[in-house]
Design a protein around this motif. Structure first.
Motif, PDB file in Angstrom:
ATOM      1  N   LYS A 132      43.050 -25.726  80.462  1.00  0.00           N
ATOM      2  CA  LYS A 132      43.651 -25.659  79.125  1.00  0.00           C
ATOM      3  C   LYS A 132      43.363 -24.327  78.432  1.00  0.00           C
ATOM      4  O   LYS A 132      44.223 -23.762  77.756  1.00  0.00           O
ATOM      5  CB  LYS A 132      43.168 -26.824  78.266  1.00  0.00           C
ATOM      6  N   ILE A 133      42.149 -23.831  78.598  1.00  0.00           N
ATOM      7  CA  ILE A 133      41.802 -22.528  78.024  1.00  0.00           C
ATOM      8  C   ILE A 133      42.662 -21.441  78.657  1.00  0.00           C
ATOM      9  O   ILE A 133      43.213 -20.580  77.961  1.00  0.00           O
ATOM     10  CB  ILE A 133      40.303 -22.225  78.227  1.00  0.00           C
ATOM     11  N   MET A 134      42.813 -21.489  79.970  1.00  0.00           N
ATOM     12  CA  MET A 134      43.622 -20.490  80.665  1.00  0.00           C
ATOM     13  C   MET A 134      45.086 -20.560  80.226  1.00  0.00           C
ATOM     14  O   MET A 134      45.730 -19.521  80.067  1.00  0.00           O
ATOM     15  CB  MET A 134      43.488 -20.654  82.177  1.00  0.00           C
ATOM     16  N   GLN A 135      45.596 -21.759  80.018  1.00  0.00           N
ATOM     17  CA  GLN A 135      46.981 -21.907  79.547  1.00  0.00           C
ATOM     18  C   GLN A 135      47.151 -21.287  78.162  1.00  0.00           C
ATOM     19  O   GLN A 135      48.120 -20.560  77.918  1.00  0.00           O
ATOM     20  CB  GLN A 135      47.379 -23.381  79.502  1.00  0.00           C
ATOM     21  N   LYS A 136      46.230 -21.562  77.270  1.00  0.00           N
ATOM     22  CA  LYS A 136      46.322 -21.024  75.911  1.00  0.00           C
ATOM     23  C   LYS A 136      46.242 -19.504  75.896  1.00  0.00           C
ATOM     24  O   LYS A 136      46.869 -18.854  75.064  1.00  0.00           O
ATOM     25  CB  LYS A 136      45.228 -21.612  75.026  1.00  0.00           C
ATOM     26  N   LEU A 137      45.462 -18.945  76.797  1.00  0.00           N
ATOM     27  CA  LEU A 137      45.309 -17.491  76.873  1.00  0.00           C
ATOM     28  C   LEU A 137      46.326 -16.851  77.814  1.00  0.00           C
ATOM     29  O   LEU A 137      46.296 -15.640  78.029  1.00  0.00           O
ATOM     30  CB  LEU A 137      43.881 -17.142  77.325  1.00  0.00           C
ATOM     31  N   GLU A 138      47.213 -17.673  78.369  1.00  0.00           N
ATOM     32  CA  GLU A 138      48.263 -17.221  79.294  1.00  0.00           C
ATOM     33  C   GLU A 138      47.685 -16.449  80.477  1.00  0.00           C
ATOM     34  O   GLU A 138      48.152 -15.378  80.830  1.00  0.00           O
ATOM     35  CB  GLU A 138      49.303 -16.392  78.552  1.00  0.00           C
TER      36      GLU A 138
END
Length: 59
Positions: free
Chosen positions: A31-37
């Motif tokens: 989820k963190i990686m998704q938010k930070l693209e």
């Protein structure tokens, strides 16, 4: 969690250290990686190190 992730590359070890199950750690990371693209974990670690993220900043 980000600070700990930058120090631990093995999700099982990180989960044990944080008293979580491995699936929870992987879900948070994803989820963190998704938010930070971000496309991979190496980008996440580089981001953590570049921005000198600590647990104190996340509260």
């Amino acid at each position: 969690m980000l600070r700990e992730y930058s120090r631990c590359s093995v999700m099982r070890h990180l989960a044990e250290k944080l008293f979580l199950i491995e699936l929870t750690v992987n879900t948070h990371r994803r989820k963190i990686m998704q938010k930070l693209e971000m496309k991979n974990s190496a980008q996440l670690v580089a981001y953590i190190e570049k921005n000198q993220i600590t647990g104190h900043q996340l509260k």
